[in-house]
Design a protein around this motif. Structure first.
Motif, short mmCIF file in Angstrom:
data_model
loop_
_atom_site.label_atom_id
_atom_site.label_comp_id
_atom_site.label_asym_id
_atom_site.label_seq_id
_atom_site.Cartn_x
_atom_site.Cartn_y
_atom_site.Cartn_z
N ASP A 145 0.83 -1.21 0.00
CA ASP A 145 0.00 0.00 0.00
C ASP A 145 0.86 1.26 0.00
O ASP A 145 0.58 2.23 -0.72
N GLN A 146 1.91 1.26 0.81
CA GLN A 146 2.81 2.42 0.86
C GLN A 146 3.53 2.60 -0.48
O GLN A 146 3.68 3.73 -0.97
N PHE A 147 3.98 1.50 -1.05
CA PHE A 147 4.68 1.53 -2.34
C PHE A 147 3.77 2.11 -3.41
O PHE A 147 4.16 3.00 -4.17
N GLU A 148 2.53 1.62 -3.47
CA GLU A 148 1.57 2.09 -4.47
C GLU A 148 1.25 3.57 -4.28
O GLU A 148 1.20 4.35 -5.25
N ALA A 149 1.07 3.97 -3.03
CA ALA A 149 0.75 5.37 -2.75
C ALA A 149 1.90 6.29 -3.15
O ALA A 149 1.68 7.35 -3.75
N PHE B 61 4.68 -8.71 -13.05
CA PHE B 61 5.36 -7.49 -12.62
C PHE B 61 4.35 -6.37 -12.41
O PHE B 61 3.20 -6.43 -12.90
N ILE B 62 4.75 -5.36 -11.68
CA ILE B 62 3.91 -4.20 -11.45
C ILE B 62 3.76 -3.43 -12.76
O ILE B 62 4.76 -3.14 -13.42
N PRO B 63 2.55 -3.12 -13.19
CA PRO B 63 2.36 -2.39 -14.45
C PRO B 63 3.20 -1.11 -14.50
O PRO B 63 3.35 -0.41 -13.49
N TYR C 141 11.98 0.66 -1.40
CA TYR C 141 11.84 -0.61 -2.11
C TYR C 141 10.64 -1.38 -1.56
O TYR C 141 10.18 -1.13 -0.44
N LEU C 142 10.12 -2.28 -2.36
CA LEU C 142 8.94 -3.05 -2.00
C LEU C 142 9.32 -4.14 -1.01
O LEU C 142 10.03 -5.10 -1.36
#
Length: 471
Positions: A263-267, A289-291, A344-345
């Motif tokens: 959630d933090q990474f996406e935000a 992978f993350i788009p 980093y994730l």
């Protein structure tokens, strides 16, 4: 004489450590200095000098952090003008390291301040020469980098200086001297470097094309400049960092070692202009992978490709790595001046998937599947290897768009028609695939194993005619 080469394969870079009687010196260190500190501590030695052969272009040196941590004196060759405290050596000046001597020999050509260091043992015998980018094993330094910082220093002028430096400063030295260069094969600082990382000067006089005894200056300049490709885009930026100074590696690392939940990474990705850089291997990346992320794997020439493809050295970066690999990814970014990783994730891609976040994939096919499609003659083939590789051997009818030029040629690749992308072994083509995905391309496949695998099939390259759309 105690000389230790500390080689870093991913940058084809060699630093050097010498020690005698409790005093040590480091030559051309990388950004992270702990390995050098540990080496000196092992000998219970004090690092007295950090010698720089020139202002490096392909990496950010660790000289400033070494100076701060040890009080070591930074030494550059004649003409250097750093924006910080350093000793500017005179030609033939001698520095004492214990009972050893280090003699500075001004050898301009790669850059104007380029200096080689003659190593003299405790008995006064000349043992070896640390040549920086002046002389490699099998090659010499490229003379076209300084003009990107100082325009009047043309490659022809510098090549002429390099000829003189080699002929009048290095070649007259003893044949039994050991040559200790700054780089080996794989570095973009030369074009014909050997895989060997040391040799005798006598053997180099016999085998190095640039040291032929009967070579005129005009012949030298012509041969040196022939086939010289454009340097990576990040080179001038690293030169300026090495001249002007930079933030300490400890501070860069501290900011980047910021574990983020999905959630933090996406935000943070949505709130910033950060680039998502996925450093996993190509196969793992392709499966999920993350788009909009870009894949540049740690298992290849990671830092040079970051420097080549991420144009803004101040670009904020969010990292996706395998578990336990974040520190390595951050360190290797910092080596080439990318100091703005912001996190980093945590838990890697598995944590992202477990959180129910969206993922994307890219399709890979085997060489045998490629063979079938090849004989059907229905798709365009895009080879992203270097031009020199393509010119040497390629699938007939394929189109060569080198990876480092892909962004400039996107208009030539129609989104509505299928195509296949490949490189030598699959590393670069997955980078290309991730870039294409980020740009909205979906109608393509990547070849697992690349050209190496294709060559093992029964593909009749002479039978293929490329579709006219890209001709």
């Amino acid at each position: 004489m105690k000389v230790e080469q500390i080689y870093t394969g991913c940058l084809a870079h060699a630093a050097y450590y010498i020690e005698n009687n409790g005093e040590a010196a480091i030559f051309d260190p990388l950004r992270e200095v702990e390995p050098y500190l540990n080496r000196a501590n092992k000998d219970n030695a004090k690092i007295k000098y950090v010698f720089e052969t020139h202002f490096h272009a392909d990496f950010v040196s660790g000289h400033l952090d070494l100076q701060k941590k040890t009080g070591a004196q930074i030494v550059f060759g004649p003409g250097a003008q750093p924006n910080y405290e350093a000793t500017i050596a005179k030609d033939n000046q001698i520095f004492n390291v214990g009972n050893y001597q280090v003699k500075a020999l001004h050898t301009p050509g790669h850059t104007m301040e380029s200096t080689s260091y003659l190593l003299i043992d405790e008995n006064g015998k000349e043992h070896g020469i640390i040549t920086g980018d002046t002389l490699f094993i099998g090659d010499v330094g490229r003379p076209d980098l300084a003009q990107h910082v100082v325009s009047e220093l043309t490659e022809e002028k510098l090549a002429g200086h390099l000829y003189d430096s080699l002929r009048y400063k290095i070649m007259p030295l003893s044949d039994d001297l050991i040559v200790y260069p700054n780089h080996g094969a794989g570095s973009a600082c030369g074009k014909k470097m050997s895989k060997e990382t040391t040799d005798t000067l006598g053997n180099q006089k016999k085998t190095n094309y640039a040291l032929r005894a009967d070579m005129t200056k005009e012949e030298f300049i012509k041969e040196l400049l022939d086939g010289l490709t454009a340097p990576p885009g990040y080179f001038p930026k690293n030169v300026l960092m090495n001249i002007q100074g930079y933030e300490s590696f400890d501070e860069v690392k501290h900011k980047a070692e910021n574990p983020l939940s999905p959630d933090q990474f996406e935000a943070l990705a949505n709130a910033s202009q950060a680039l998502i850089l996925d450093t996993r291997n190509a196969t793992d990346f392709s499966k999920g992978f993350i788009p909009n992320s870009i894949n540049i794997g740690l298992d290849g020439n990671y830092a040079p490709w970051v420097g080549e493809l991420i144009k803004d050295i101040n670009q904020e970066i969010l990292l996706v790595t395998d578990e336990g690999k974040a520190e390595e990814a951050i360190t290797r970014l910092a080596r080439v001046g990318y100091d703005h990783a912001i996190g980093y994730l945590k838990g890697g891609i598995n944590s992202w998937i477990s959180a129910g976040k969206e993922t994307d994939t890219t399709e890979r096919i085997s060489a045998k599947e490629f063979e079938t499609i090849f004989h059907e003659k229905t798709v365009t083939l895009i080879d992203v290897r270097k031009k020199s590789e393509y010119d040497s051997e390629h699938v007939e009818g394929s189109i060569n768009i080198p990876l480092n030029t892909l962004n400039e040629h996107l208009a030539e690749i129609p989104k509505e028609q299928p195509f296949i992308v490949f490189c030598a072994g699959g590393y670069r083509s997955m980078i290309a695939s991730s870039m294409l995905k980020k740009r909205g391309y979906d109608n393509f496949k990547d070849v697992l194993g690349g050209f190496k695998a294709i060559k093992e099939t029964d593909v009749k390259t002479s039978d293929y005619v490329c579709p006219s759309t890209l001709l």
